[in-house]
Design a protein around this motif. Structure first.
Motif, PDB file in Angstrom:
ATOM      1  N   ASP A   1       0.847  -1.182   0.000  1.00 53.73           N
ATOM      2  CA  ASP A   1       0.000   0.000   0.000  1.00 53.73           C
ATOM      3  C   ASP A   1       0.884   1.233   0.000  1.00 53.73           C
ATOM      4  O   ASP A   1       1.945   1.243   0.608  1.00 53.73           O
ATOM      5  N   ARG A   2       0.439   2.294  -0.671  1.00 52.28           N
ATOM      6  CA  ARG A   2       1.263   3.492  -0.769  1.00 52.28           C
ATOM      7  C   ARG A   2       1.464   4.171   0.570  1.00 52.28           C
ATOM      8  O   ARG A   2       2.373   4.975   0.738  1.00 52.28           O
ATOM      9  N   HIS A   3       0.615   3.866   1.570  1.00 53.96           N
ATOM     10  CA  HIS A   3       0.783   4.496   2.870  1.00 53.96           C
ATOM     11  C   HIS A   3       1.910   3.860   3.666  1.00 53.96           C
ATOM     12  O   HIS A   3       2.441   4.476   4.585  1.00 53.96           O
ATOM     13  N   ARG A   4       2.227   2.622   3.364  1.00 53.76           N
ATOM     14  CA  ARG A   4       3.249   1.926   4.147  1.00 53.76           C
ATOM     15  C   ARG A   4       4.606   2.262   3.564  1.00 53.76           C
ATOM     16  O   ARG A   4       4.960   1.814   2.478  1.00 53.76           O
ATOM     17  N   ARG A   5       5.401   3.029   4.267  1.00 50.09           N
ATOM     18  CA  ARG A   5       6.709   3.425   3.809  1.00 50.09           C
ATOM     19  C   ARG A   5       7.767   2.602   4.518  1.00 50.09           C
ATOM     20  O   ARG A   5       7.551   2.070   5.600  1.00 50.09           O
ATOM     21  N   GLN A   6       8.921   2.539   3.920  1.00 50.72           N
ATOM     22  CA  GLN A   6       9.984   1.714   4.472  1.00 50.72           C
ATOM     23  C   GLN A   6      10.397   2.183   5.860  1.00 50.72           C
ATOM     24  O   GLN A   6      10.958   1.439   6.638  1.00 50.72           O
TER      25      GLN A   6
ATOM     26  N   LEU B   1      -6.199  13.415  12.377  1.00 49.23           N
ATOM     27  CA  LEU B   1      -4.946  14.142  12.206  1.00 49.23           C
ATOM     28  C   LEU B   1      -3.969  13.410  11.304  1.00 49.23           C
ATOM     29  O   LEU B   1      -2.914  13.957  10.954  1.00 49.23           O
ATOM     30  N   ALA B   2      -4.299  12.200  10.890  1.00 51.52           N
ATOM     31  CA  ALA B   2      -3.438  11.485   9.941  1.00 51.52           C
ATOM     32  C   ALA B   2      -3.439  12.143   8.573  1.00 51.52           C
ATOM     33  O   ALA B   2      -2.541  11.888   7.766  1.00 51.52           O
ATOM     34  N   PHE B   3      -4.421  13.014   8.305  1.00 55.03           N
ATOM     35  CA  PHE B   3      -4.578  13.570   6.970  1.00 55.03           C
ATOM     36  C   PHE B   3      -4.307  15.073   6.921  1.00 55.03           C
ATOM     37  O   PHE B   3      -4.754  15.763   6.002  1.00 55.03           O
ATOM     38  N   VAL B   4      -3.603  15.589   7.921  1.00 56.47           N
ATOM     39  CA  VAL B   4      -3.103  16.962   7.881  1.00 56.47           C
ATOM     40  C   VAL B   4      -1.596  16.899   8.124  1.00 56.47           C
ATOM     41  O   VAL B   4      -1.017  15.817   8.214  1.00 56.47           O
TER      42      VAL B   4
ATOM     43  N   SER C   1      -5.540   2.190   5.738  1.00 54.12           N
ATOM     44  CA  SER C   1      -5.582   1.771   4.338  1.00 54.12           C
ATOM     45  C   SER C   1      -5.943   0.303   4.163  1.00 54.12           C
ATOM     46  O   SER C   1      -6.162  -0.148   3.040  1.00 54.12           O
ATOM     47  N   GLN C   2      -6.029  -0.444   5.260  1.00 54.55           N
ATOM     48  CA  GLN C   2      -6.357  -1.866   5.152  1.00 54.55           C
ATOM     49  C   GLN C   2      -7.808  -2.050   4.696  1.00 54.55           C
ATOM     50  O   GLN C   2      -8.679  -1.208   4.963  1.00 54.55           O
TER      51      GLN C   2
ATOM     52  N   ARG D   1     -10.799  -1.440   6.865  1.00 55.88           N
ATOM     53  CA  ARG D   1     -10.912  -0.120   7.485  1.00 55.88           C
ATOM     54  C   ARG D   1     -11.128   0.984   6.451  1.00 55.88           C
ATOM     55  O   ARG D   1     -10.953   2.168   6.761  1.00 55.88           O
ATOM     56  N   ARG D   2     -11.525   0.631   5.248  1.00 55.08           N
ATOM     57  CA  ARG D   2     -11.686   1.644   4.202  1.00 55.08           C
ATOM     58  C   ARG D   2     -12.805   2.636   4.537  1.00 55.08           C
ATOM     59  O   ARG D   2     -12.741   3.808   4.163  1.00 55.08           O
ATOM     60  N   THR D   3     -13.841   2.179   5.220  1.00 51.26           N
ATOM     61  CA  THR D   3     -14.913   3.101   5.610  1.00 51.26           C
ATOM     62  C   THR D   3     -14.385   4.125   6.608  1.00 51.26           C
ATOM     63  O   THR D   3     -14.704   5.317   6.534  1.00 51.26           O
ATOM     64  N   ASP D   4     -13.566   3.657   7.551  1.00 50.13           N
ATOM     65  CA  ASP D   4     -12.930   4.581   8.489  1.00 50.13           C
ATOM     66  C   ASP D   4     -12.032   5.566   7.756  1.00 50.13           C
ATOM     67  O   ASP D   4     -12.004   6.764   8.060  1.00 50.13           O
ATOM     68  N   GLN D   5     -11.280   5.057   6.800  1.00 52.21           N
ATOM     69  CA  GLN D   5     -10.378   5.916   6.039  1.00 52.21           C
ATOM     70  C   GLN D   5     -11.155   7.016   5.317  1.00 52.21           C
ATOM     71  O   GLN D   5     -10.750   8.189   5.319  1.00 52.21           O
ATOM     72  N   TRP D   6     -12.271   6.641   4.691  1.00 54.06           N
ATOM     73  CA  TRP D   6     -13.140   7.623   4.017  1.00 54.06           C
ATOM     74  C   TRP D   6     -13.575   8.685   5.021  1.00 54.06           C
ATOM     75  O   TRP D   6     -13.459   9.886   4.762  1.00 54.06           O
ATOM     76  N   HIS D   7     -14.062   8.222   6.164  1.00 56.16           N
ATOM     77  CA  HIS D   7     -14.622   9.141   7.145  1.00 56.16           C
ATOM     78  C   HIS D   7     -13.582  10.123   7.675  1.00 56.16           C
ATOM     79  O   HIS D   7     -13.797  11.339   7.681  1.00 56.16           O
ATOM     80  N   PHE D   8     -12.431   9.622   8.125  1.00 58.40           N
ATOM     81  CA  PHE D   8     -11.458  10.496   8.767  1.00 58.40           C
ATOM     82  C   PHE D   8     -10.779  11.436   7.769  1.00 58.40           C
ATOM     83  O   PHE D   8     -10.432  12.563   8.124  1.00 58.40           O
TER      84      PHE D   8
END
Length: 511
Positions: A250-255, A286-289, A376-377, A380-387
């Motif tokens: 997933d693009r959110h998971r960085r090394q 706050l994950a998206f700011v 991003s899992q 949890r996509r509904t949570d991701q949409w919401h937050f």
């Protein structure tokens, strides 16, 4: 007064001193590399780099003649904002445009008899690289034998590019003794002889990573959990995160987000969900700011938006949404403050010092990236949409309309607004994001900050504004090409005599 500011030592350090810092061997290495000299630059990368830089800044502040400046350098916006703070402290003129202000800060700092500049989180080396279209930020970094520049970065390529290879320090994992001291310090107690074996096993599971050790210690201290019990919790989660990292890209998971951070994050965030649902929801929003300089007002607005988005209550699981009491105290600042304090206790947020900046908080980048990855899992996509929607609506509500007297508020939320808009695709909010970025573009236009305006215009899909930006940068060929496209499009859609078409003709004529 201005002359006094020119010669008196100035200190701009945005965080309070970390009294829990462990005295590691790396400080001796910094002292060897960083005395004022013509070879003025050094860098360190790896784990706990910001905390090491922070401690070094306070150690250099013992010298009454040494000025110390801290700049968040992860992107051009935060770099410019912190340079503006330095400019104000040094008494530089308020009317300077962005490039002139940045150069004025460089020259004033260089003129000082002794100074230290910390450029923190230089993870995007391209920001300081060469470019044909605009001046590199590297041109605004002070130089000279009287001062020192300390760069921190997670990108090891900084060694040999921005900084000489021999002046780079890789911050490795903590030694066993250092990690044990950190664990005891944050738990506020010594490890007993009976616990010693489990403690060493725990530290090994955490890869001796300072952030992971800090999170584990904060959890055990807060919940009075014995070390052996926490170790058992940790081991139950190891297989889960290893499976995720091996089976789902997933693009959110960085090394940079190690398994140890993911595991400690998982244990702590589950406890927070059970103890304080508001804290849980604020934290995910706050994950998206931006992870830096998060104003309390943004935290409060996120809590308000969570309560407003009642449609989410029907689709999300009960554990994923905070539903306020009927008496309306969900908007009470005392409850929001209590949620923030809880997040601080678990090392998820830390306060910034008051003074030049607003009362605000900061989230460790690894913690934020772990949160983004978790959301991003698939389950949890509904949570991701919401937050992500909460973050976008909070930014839309807080970023002011185009008024000069509100420039300070615009600056306060500028970077948060840009990032919330970048994440808007997660909640299908691209249209709202484009309108929001148009307001951002207008603000940057009014301030003459063309370097920052260009990527905003590109994301806002505003061709006319982009042409204006190119023209202001002296990129006339590119500006003319876009103006011709705008004119042709408006002529086809609106007609030749529409006011917007006539305005496009005027813009092309003056390009």
């Amino acid at each position: 007064e201005t002359r006094v500011k020119q010669h008196a030592a100035q200190r701009i350090i945005p965080f309070p001193r970390n009294e829990d810092v462990v005295d590691r061997d790396i400080f001796a290495a910094l002292d060897r590399l960083l005395p004022p000299s013509p070879d003025y630059q050094s860098a360190h990368s790896g784990k706990s780099k910001t905390q090491i830089a922070l401690e070094y800044a306070y150690r250099r502040s013992r010298d009454p003649a040494c000025s110390v400046f801290w700049v968040h350098a992860s992107n051009e916006t935060t770099f410019t904002q912190d340079y503006k703070v330095i400019a104000k402290r040094l008494g530089l003129a308020n009317g300077l445009d962005s490039p002139e202000l940045l150069m004025a800060v460089r020259e004033r700092v260089e003129a000082g008899p002794c100074w230290l500049l910390i450029l923190d989180n230089v993870d995007n080396l391209a920001v300081f690289g060469d470019t044909e279209e605009k001046q590199s930020l590297y041109d605004f970094v002070p130089r000279g034998p009287a001062g020192t520049v300390l760069w921190t970065s997670r990108d090891k390529r900084i060694s040999g590019s921005l900084v000489g290879g021999r002046r780079a320090i890789n911050v490795a994992s903590m030694a066993e003794g250092e990690a044990r001291i950190l664990l005891e310090t944050i738990m506020c107690r010594e490890i007993t002889k009976e616990e010693s074996q489990n403690a060493m096993a725990l530290l090994a599971e955490l890869d001796w990573l300072p952030l992971a050790v800090s999170q584990a210690a904060a959890y055990m201290g807060r919940t009075a959990t014995p070390i052996d019990e926490y170790l058992s919790k940790l081991k139950r989660r190891i297989n889960r995160w290893q499976l995720l990292s091996e089976t789902e890209f997933d693009r959110h998971r960085r090394q940079y987000v190690s398994n140890s951070v993911m595991q400690t994050w998982d244990i702590s965030i589950e406890h927070i969900r059970q103890e304080n649902q508001m804290a849980y929801n604020i934290f995910h929003s706050l994950a998206f700011v931006d992870s830096q300089n998060i104003p309390f007002e943004l935290v409060a607005k996120a809590a308000e938006m969570i309560a407003r988005l009642t449609s989410y209550e029907k689709t999300a699981s009960a554990k994923s949404i905070y539903i306020g009491d009927q008496d309306g105290d969900k908007d009470d600042n005392n409850k929001i403050q209590a949620a923030v304090v809880l997040l601080q206790h678990f090392s998820f947020l830390r306060p910034r010092t008051s003074g030049e900046r607003y009362g605000a908080y900061e989230m460790h980048k690894l913690v934020q990236e772990a949160t983004q990855y978790s959301l991003s899992q698939k389950n949890r996509r509904t949570d991701q949409w919401h937050f992500s929607e909460v973050a976008l609506r909070a930014a839309t509500s807080l970023f002011p309309e185009r008024q000069q007297e509100l420039w300070g508020e615009c600056e306060k939320y500028l970077r948060h607004t840009q990032l919330a808009a970048e994440w808007s695709g997660l909640c299908e909010g691209e249209t709202e994001a484009a309108a929001l970025l148009t307001r951002v573009s207008d603000y940057l236009y009014d301030r003459g900050r063309w370097r920052e305006k260009e990527p905003v215009d590109l994301r806002a899909y505003d061709m006319a504004d982009l042409a204006t930006t190119y023209h202001a940068q002296g990129r006339y060929v590119e500006a003319e090409k876009i103006e011709m496209e705008v004119l042709a499009l408006r002529s086809d859609v609106l007609g030749d005599k529409h006011p917007d078409t006539l305005q496009a003709m005027h813009n092309l004529a003056v390009t």
